[in-house]
Design a protein around this motif. Structure first.
Motif, PDB file in Angstrom:
ATOM      1  N   GLU A  34       2.704  15.234  24.176  1.00 27.14           N
ATOM      2  CA  GLU A  34       1.501  14.497  24.198  1.00 27.14           C
ATOM      3  C   GLU A  34       0.296  15.693  23.941  1.00 27.14           C
ATOM      4  O   GLU A  34       0.420  16.963  24.199  1.00 27.14           O
ATOM      5  N   HIS A  80       0.335   5.420  31.599  1.00 27.71           N
ATOM      6  CA  HIS A  80       0.139   4.633  30.295  1.00 27.71           C
ATOM      7  C   HIS A  80      -1.219   4.391  29.610  1.00 27.71           C
ATOM      8  O   HIS A  80      -1.443   4.747  28.624  1.00 27.71           O
ATOM      9  N   VAL A  81      -2.123   4.096  30.809  1.00 24.24           N
ATOM     10  CA  VAL A  81      -3.566   3.988  30.523  1.00 24.24           C
ATOM     11  C   VAL A  81      -4.106   5.127  29.823  1.00 24.24           C
ATOM     12  O   VAL A  81      -4.743   5.299  28.724  1.00 24.24           O
ATOM     13  N   GLU A  82      -3.841   6.185  30.793  1.00 26.33           N
ATOM     14  CA  GLU A  82      -4.501   7.731  30.602  1.00 26.33           C
ATOM     15  C   GLU A  82      -3.944   8.060  29.005  1.00 26.33           C
ATOM     16  O   GLU A  82      -4.745   8.801  28.399  1.00 26.33           O
ATOM     17  N   TYR A  83      -2.660   7.813  28.699  1.00 22.59           N
ATOM     18  CA  TYR A  83      -2.085   8.356  27.326  1.00 22.59           C
ATOM     19  C   TYR A  83      -2.081   7.212  26.325  1.00 22.59           C
ATOM     20  O   TYR A  83      -1.575   7.441  25.514  1.00 22.59           O
ATOM     21  N   GLY A  84      -3.034   6.120  26.587  1.00 19.96           N
ATOM     22  CA  GLY A  84      -2.962   5.289  25.702  1.00 19.96           C
ATOM     23  C   GLY A  84      -1.841   4.390  25.188  1.00 19.96           C
ATOM     24  O   GLY A  84      -1.489   4.142  23.948  1.00 19.96           O
ATOM     25  N   LYS A  85      -0.996   4.318  26.268  1.00 23.63           N
ATOM     26  CA  LYS A  85       0.546   3.445  25.905  1.00 23.63           C
ATOM     27  C   LYS A  85       0.335   2.180  26.190  1.00 23.63           C
ATOM     28  O   LYS A  85       0.018   1.788  27.514  1.00 23.63           O
ATOM     29  N   ALA A  86       0.314   1.131  25.485  1.00 21.72           N
ATOM     30  CA  ALA A  86       0.126  -0.218  25.841  1.00 21.72           C
ATOM     31  C   ALA A  86       1.671  -0.880  26.588  1.00 21.72           C
ATOM     32  O   ALA A  86       2.638  -0.384  26.009  1.00 21.72           O
TER      33      ALA A  86
END
Lengths: 428, 224
Positions: free
Chosen positions: A205, A238-244
């Motif tokens: 990432e 997931h929120v931190e890395y933009g994963k829905a």
């Protein structure tokens, strides 16, 4: 006739026919030895298999259906609403969410607090799955917490109980790493990791930072090659890395009674979800195979015991026919038909008891021999048992009891024959 | 002490029935020595088996040591044989695998429930006393096969004495013995009579009948 007199006379009779006694005892001994050996083997192998495949008969793992027509028609994503509906199913006592972490985490340094010869440049990708604390609550170390920690604190993780065995028997030898000592208390161990880093090209990432994982316990409810973290931690990352998140990876249902599992599984399928039989199915199949094999061997042993009973019956019948005059003499001295019957049964019972005791000893010695041979012959593999046999105290009673019972059963007809001797005719 | 009234005993021999004892009458007073003489096959042994409650299949009445044998159950007959009767046989009937003392102990092992049973130690002591009485205390550990005929018969008498029976029934007790051994056995019987035991011996030997106070002849199933 009193018991001590009965035993005294039966012992004298057995001693006087030493050859017959030895043959009958040997017959009883073979049956008892075979029975104890095979039952102990079945239980030992079963125990070893349960260590390898610790399937929990009360758990049902629900996964999204392969074909979904949308939530309105059933199936669809395993979201919080679906989890709520699953929790309401009859027989279900708990519904625990699992969510696979899609942010890579890698460890490139040895865990802190344990001596390991970590190779330079060696990096391990760490598969992580988020689970509800309720699923693993009983496996946490005393006082341990399994919640998403504040920023900067170590993330609590649980590892599979089997991972340590696999590491020592497979990973460590393959990578020439130092094995972890048996009995080592790993709880509290800290593993430095890099969040966002992947050993797979182009999968790292944009944002990579250092963090620490803290081992909070070992659990059979954690997948073998994953570390479990709180599900809230996964959602936060997931929120931190933009994963829905479209839904959870799976939901583990805890059913009150193993007998209710098929009904719950059917209900889940009717809802449009699938049931991952996975390890539970393997464990069940292995358990069934072992039960069937051990049962067949135990039946074979019981057959041998029955044959021993027949041999004893034949031998005792011949003995009774040869002792007709002796029996008549005893009757002339006051023995009743019941005394004579009891005497023959007591002789058989003593033979069965002696055969059973010797047989159990032989089975135990044979088991030790097989274990010793297995250690020498079999390669070291994960979960290789130290013994293939299990000898709970009751198995000794079983061997002796079945042997004595078989001998008594075989003696019933000869005893009846002896009790029918007409003293006036036989003594003439 | 022994009273047999109208005793008839039949055996089946193929299709026909043979009467061995025919309306037999016998009275043996308490503490006396009675000899029944007769030829081989005359029914002497059968008479003893009836009197000793070994055979219950007969017509008539047998009262021995105060018991009406016909009225007893199989279990009671066994208890009666154990407590009230001592048997001595021509062929000794010792168990060949047991030493003399164990053979002598045998009646004590069958004491019926409800009676006071001695311990095995007490029983062994009593057996040794009985063997001592017949002069065989020093041969108590010997197997019957290592004893002479006379000694074996004395072991059988010691065994019969163990329960201190009221009645001693002997079937050709000197038949397999030499003159000296036979005389010793007869003297033992005489000593028992002096102690109050009722002795009924069936024999075809004159030396035995000569020692008896009453001699009866069994012919064609009847006593004369």
């Amino acid at each position: 006739m009193r018991l001590r007199s009965l035993v005294h006379l039966a012992t004298l009779n057995l001693r006087s026919d030493a050859r017959g006694t030895v043959v009958n005892t040997a017959a009883a001994c073979v049956g008892a030895a075979a029975l104890v050996f095979f039952v102990a083997l079945g239980m030992g192998v079963g125990q070893a298999a349960r260590l390898m495949f610790p399937g929990d008969a009360r758990l049902v793992e629900v996964v999204p259906g392969a074909v979904s027509l949308g939530a309105a028609l059933g199936g669809g994503a395993l979201d919080d609403a679906a989890v709520g509906r699953l929790r309401e199913l009859p027989g279900v006592e708990g519904a625990w969410r699992r969510l696979s972490l899609r942010v890579p985490i890698a460890a490139s340094r040895a865990p802190e607090g344990v001596r390991m010869n970590w190779p330079v440049g060696f990096t391990v990708q760490v598969p992580v799955v988020g689970v509800d604390a309720g699923l693993v609550a009983s496996d946490l170390a005393p006082g341990g917490k399994f919640v998403d920690p504040p920023a900067g604190q170590a993330i609590p993780v649980l590892a599979s109980r089997r991972l340590l065995e696999v590491y020592n028997k497979t990973i460590a030898p393959a990578w020439n790493l130092r094995r972890l000592p048996p009995g080592l208390d790993l709880v509290g161990l800290q593993i430095p990791v890099q969040v966002g880093f992947s050993i797979i090209p182009l999968k790292t990432e944009d944002k990579v930072y250092d963090a620490r994982l803290a081992l909070a316990g070992l659990s059979d409810r954690v997948p073998l090659y994953s570390l479990a973290v709180p599900v809230e931690t996964v959602r936060r990352l997931h929120v931190e890395y933009g994963k829905a998140d479209a839904g959870y990876s799976s939901v583990v249902l805890e059913v009150g009674r193993p007998d209710d599992v098929p009904a719950v599984a059917s209900a889940v399928r009717r809802m449009g979800f699938a049931v991952d039989e996975g390890e539970r199915a393997i464990a069940e199949r292995v358990g069934l195979a072992i039960t069937v094999t051990a049962g067949a061997l135990a039946l074979l042993a019981l057959l041998m015991t029955a044959l021993a009973a027949l041999a004893i019956a034949q031998s005792l019948s011949a003995s009774v026919r040869g002792r007709t005059r002796d029996i008549a003499i005893l009757q002339s001295l006051g023995a009743t038909a019941g005394d004579v019957r009891a005497l023959v049964l007591a002789e058989a019972g003593l033979v069965g008891l002696a055969g059973g005791v010797v047989g159990v000893g032989i089975a135990w010695a044979a088991a030790r021999g097989v274990d010793a041979a297995a250690i020498g012959l079999l390669p070291d593999f994960p979960f290789r048992p130290t013994t293939f046999f299990l000898f709970p105290p009751w198995i000794f009673a079983l061997g002796v009891g079945v042997s004595a019972a078989a001998a008594l059963l075989g003696a019933l007809a000869p005893a009846a024959l002896a009790a029918r001797v007409d003293p006036a005719r036989a003594i003439s | 002490m022994i009273a047999l009234r109208h005793i008839t005993k039949r055996f089946r021999d193929g299709e026909r029935q043979v009467e061995v004892l025919r309306d037999l009458e016998l009275t043996v007073p308490r503490g006396t020595f009675t000899a029944v003489v007769g030829a081989s096959g005359s029914g002497k042994s059968t008479l003893l088996y009836v009197a000793g409650a070994l055979d219950a299949d007969y017509d008539g009445e047998a009262v021995v040591a105060g018991k009406d044998l016909k009225a007893l159950s199989a279990r009671e007959r066994a208890a009666f044989r154990n407590a009230s009767v001592g048997f001595v046989f021509q062929s000794f009937n010792l168990l060949p695998a047991l030493p003399a003392v164990e053979n002598t102990m045998l009646p004590g092992l069958f004491v019926p429930p409800g009676s006071k049973a001695p311990s095995l130690g007490q029983l062994r002591g009593r057996a040794l006393e009985a063997l001592d009485r017949v002069g065989l205390a020093d041969k108590a550990a010997r197997l019957p096969g290592r004893l002479s005929g006379g000694e074996r018969q004395r072991v059988a008498i010691a065994r019969a004495l163990l329960s201190r029976p009221a009645v001693l029934l002997a079937d050709e007790p000197t038949g397999n013995l030499d003159a000296v051994s036979g005389e010793a056995v007869i003297q033992l019987f005489s000593a028992m009579v002096r102690d109050g035991v009722t002795v009924l011996v069936v024999t075809h030997e004159e030396r035995v009948s000569a020692a008896a106070g009453q001699v009866l002849h069994l012919e064609e199933g009847r006593l004369r």
